[in-house]
Enzyme design. Structure first.
Site, PDB file in Angstrom:
ATOM      1  N   THR A 186       0.870  -1.179   0.000  1.00 29.76           N
ATOM      2  CA  THR A 186       0.000   0.000   0.000  1.00 29.76           C
ATOM      3  C   THR A 186       0.904   1.225   0.000  1.00 29.76           C
ATOM      4  O   THR A 186       1.570   1.512   0.991  1.00 29.76           O
ATOM      5  CB  THR A 186      -0.925   0.010   1.221  1.00 29.76           C
ATOM      6  OG1 THR A 186      -1.689  -1.192   1.245  1.00 29.76           O
ATOM      7  CG2 THR A 186      -1.873   1.201   1.169  1.00 29.76           C
ATOM      8  N   LYS A 242      -6.963   1.039  -3.391  1.00 28.32           N
ATOM      9  CA  LYS A 242      -6.579   0.345  -2.161  1.00 28.32           C
ATOM     10  C   LYS A 242      -6.644   1.291  -0.963  1.00 28.32           C
ATOM     11  O   LYS A 242      -7.145   0.932   0.116  1.00 28.32           O
ATOM     12  CB  LYS A 242      -5.168  -0.229  -2.298  1.00 28.32           C
ATOM     13  CG  LYS A 242      -4.594  -0.830  -1.016  1.00 28.32           C
ATOM     14  CD  LYS A 242      -5.446  -1.969  -0.469  1.00 28.32           C
ATOM     15  CE  LYS A 242      -5.066  -2.386   0.944  1.00 28.32           C
ATOM     16  NZ  LYS A 242      -3.709  -2.839   1.114  1.00 28.32           N
ATOM     17  N   LYS A 276      -0.625   4.952   8.871  1.00 28.00           N
ATOM     18  CA  LYS A 276       0.117   5.291   7.655  1.00 28.00           C
ATOM     19  C   LYS A 276      -0.802   5.358   6.456  1.00 28.00           C
ATOM     20  O   LYS A 276      -0.746   6.296   5.646  1.00 28.00           O
ATOM     21  CB  LYS A 276       1.226   4.259   7.438  1.00 28.00           C
ATOM     22  CG  LYS A 276       2.088   4.499   6.198  1.00 28.00           C
ATOM     23  CD  LYS A 276       1.615   3.717   4.978  1.00 28.00           C
ATOM     24  CE  LYS A 276       1.792   2.227   5.150  1.00 28.00           C
ATOM     25  NZ  LYS A 276       1.427   1.490   3.893  1.00 28.00           N
TER      26      LYS A 276
END
Length: 283
Positions: free
Chosen positions: A88, A164, A232
């Site tokens: 990611t 995503k 994150k």
């Protein structure tokens, strides 16, 4: 296929093991060493870019930059190699990777995955692909091993990364929604198990609600996906929103709550521990 692999965390180990078990010749390099059944471990990252494809499952933009871009790894790749990034990463960095691979003459596919380590172990990840259709087709045999389904997000690689990031953002929203709903229902005498039975059987039966309602009900926050990584990913979503010049109030709220969760010392627990923070706030 001859497949290289970089990054053997919980997800990467499962993916590499499945590729080897499916009959592919897999060579892997990991910054912290280790071993995986059926996989040949090598001593340097350049040793994994001599085959047909290389998959990287590293933690973030900086890890990929330090392992792939800064050492000039792309310039050491075998002609015809396709690099698949399943991490990611930010949309901006995906755009940078497209340009770097084009300059080096290396194929590039963004293929972030949806699923936790147990799903990866079963080879049932949802794989979101973005990139040149010929490059995606070339690595499809590998993707079919790690994924239960491959979702085509289009010919531009960063589109898969945006999808995503959006999915992970929505999962955190579901976690926070369930926690806030439990605050209201428990305050009025309804046990959370009964409430979750209601919502799963009526309005909210999706996988995210099924998985994380169980965590909340049991108070089990053993990490499948750590809160610090969730934070994150929410930061990446905020960066993408800023680049689009849009304000997303729910994103701001869950980012703040996840930051509070990490600051409270729960960063190494599952990201659904954000719910526990909400449930106990103000008590």
């Amino acid at each position: 296929m001859e497949i290289g692999f970089i990054g053997l965390g919980a997800m990467g180990q499962a993916m590499a093991r499945n590729l080897a078990a499916a009959g592919h010749a897999v060579k892997a390099w990991n910054r912290s060493g280790g071993s995986v059944e059926g996989v040949t471990m090598v001593g340097a990252p350049e040793d994994v870019v001599r085959g047909d494809a290389v998959l990287t499952m590293l933690s973030d933009d900086n890890a990929i930059r330090s392992v792939v871009l800064e050492p000039g790894l792309l310039n050491k790749a075998k002609p015809g190699l396709v690099h698949v990034v399943s991490s990611t990463i930010s949309v901006a960095f995906a755009q940078e990777l497209v340009q770097a691979h084009r300059a080096a003459g290396v194929g590039y596919v963004s293929a972030p995955v949806l699923g936790r380590p147990d799903v990866a172990a079963r080879g049932e990840l949802n794989v979101l692909t973005g990139g040149d259709p010929a490059a995606v087709a070339a690595v499809r045999p590998a993707l079919e091993v790690i994924g239960g389904r491959i979702w085509d997000m289009g010919p531009e690689a960063p589109t898969a990364n945006a999808a995503k990031i959006a999915c992970n953002m929505m999962i955190t929203m579901a976690i926070e929604a369930m926690a806030e709903a439990v605050v209201l229902t428990e305050a009025n005498g309804l046990a959370r198990d009964r409430f979750f039975e209601l919502i799963l059987g009526t309005l909210f039966g999706g996988r995210a609600y099924q998985t994380y309602s169980a965590n909340i009900s049991e108070g089990n926050y053993q990490p499948g996906f750590k809160a610090v990584l969730g934070l994150k990913d929410l930061r990446l979503a905020k960066e993408a929103a800023a680049e689009a010049r849009r304000v997303l109030p729910m994103l701001d709220a869950v980012h703040r709550r996840m930051a509070e969760t990490v600051d409270a010392g729960m960063g190494e627990r599952d990201w659904s521990s954000m719910a526990e923070f909400t449930l106990n706030a103000g008590k």
